[in-house]
Design a protein around this motif. Structure first.
Motif, PDB file in Angstrom:
ATOM      1  N   ARG A  99       0.836  -1.197   0.000  1.00 58.15           N
ATOM      2  CA  ARG A  99       0.000   0.000   0.000  1.00 58.15           C
ATOM      3  C   ARG A  99       0.876   1.254   0.000  1.00 58.15           C
ATOM      4  NH1 ARG A  99      -2.435  -0.409   4.800  1.00 58.15           N
ATOM      5  NH2 ARG A  99      -3.817  -2.032   4.043  1.00 58.15           N
ATOM      6  N   GLU A 100       1.921   1.253   0.824  1.00 54.40           N
ATOM      7  CA  GLU A 100       2.821   2.407   0.884  1.00 54.40           C
ATOM      8  C   GLU A 100       3.557   2.616  -0.435  1.00 54.40           C
ATOM      9  OE1 GLU A 100       5.406   1.722   4.179  1.00 54.40           O
ATOM     10  OE2 GLU A 100       3.807   1.911   5.653  1.00 54.40           O
ATOM     11  N   ILE A 128      -2.982  -5.888  -2.359  1.00 58.73           N
ATOM     12  CA  ILE A 128      -3.212  -6.403  -1.005  1.00 58.73           C
ATOM     13  C   ILE A 128      -3.823  -7.795  -1.054  1.00 58.73           C
ATOM     14  CG2 ILE A 128      -4.626  -6.096   1.073  1.00 58.73           C
ATOM     15  CD1 ILE A 128      -4.202  -3.048   0.681  1.00 58.73           C
ATOM     16  N   VAL A 155      -4.101  -0.752  -5.277  1.00 65.07           N
ATOM     17  CA  VAL A 155      -3.760  -1.108  -3.892  1.00 65.07           C
ATOM     18  C   VAL A 155      -4.573  -2.317  -3.455  1.00 65.07           C
ATOM     19  CG1 VAL A 155      -3.901  -0.336  -1.494  1.00 65.07           C
ATOM     20  CG2 VAL A 155      -3.000   1.199  -3.233  1.00 65.07           C
ATOM     21  N   ARG A 215      -6.463   3.340  -5.792  1.00 63.94           N
ATOM     22  CA  ARG A 215      -7.103   2.493  -4.783  1.00 63.94           C
ATOM     23  C   ARG A 215      -7.356   1.098  -5.327  1.00 63.94           C
ATOM     24  NH1 ARG A 215     -10.332   7.330  -3.245  1.00 63.94           N
ATOM     25  NH2 ARG A 215     -11.728   6.629  -4.890  1.00 63.94           N
TER      26      ARG A 215
END
Length: 85
Positions: free
Chosen positions: A49-50, A72, A68, A65
């Protein structure tokens, strides 16, 4: 009881005992392994995410998003798959 029936009975008892030992091992050690994998997946998901937040274009927020979320869930799916093998 014939010799064959005795052997069959002893074999069934041995199989039941082995099944109990395997279930005990999975219960005690399997939970810890899954916990470790879940922790590692959460850590890697945070890192992903970072990294995506740093490298994703700032204008397309919904696209970032989406990337991400894909990253994830890919990481979590990979580690859960490895843990259940």
């Amino acid at each position: 009881m014939s010799k064959t029936e005795t052997i069959k009975h002893v074999t069934q008892e041995d199989l039941q005992a082995l099944k109990g030992h395997i279930e005990n091992l999975l219960h005690t050690h399997g939970k810890q392994a899954l916990h470790d994998v879940a922790s590692k997946a959460e850590q890697l998901a945070g890192q992903a995410r970072e990294n995506l937040a740093e490298h994703a274009p700032k204008k397309s927020g919904s696209r970032a998003r989406s990337l991400v979320a894909i990253a994830i869930f890919s990481v979590i799916g990979y580690f859960l798959g490895r843990a259940t093998k």
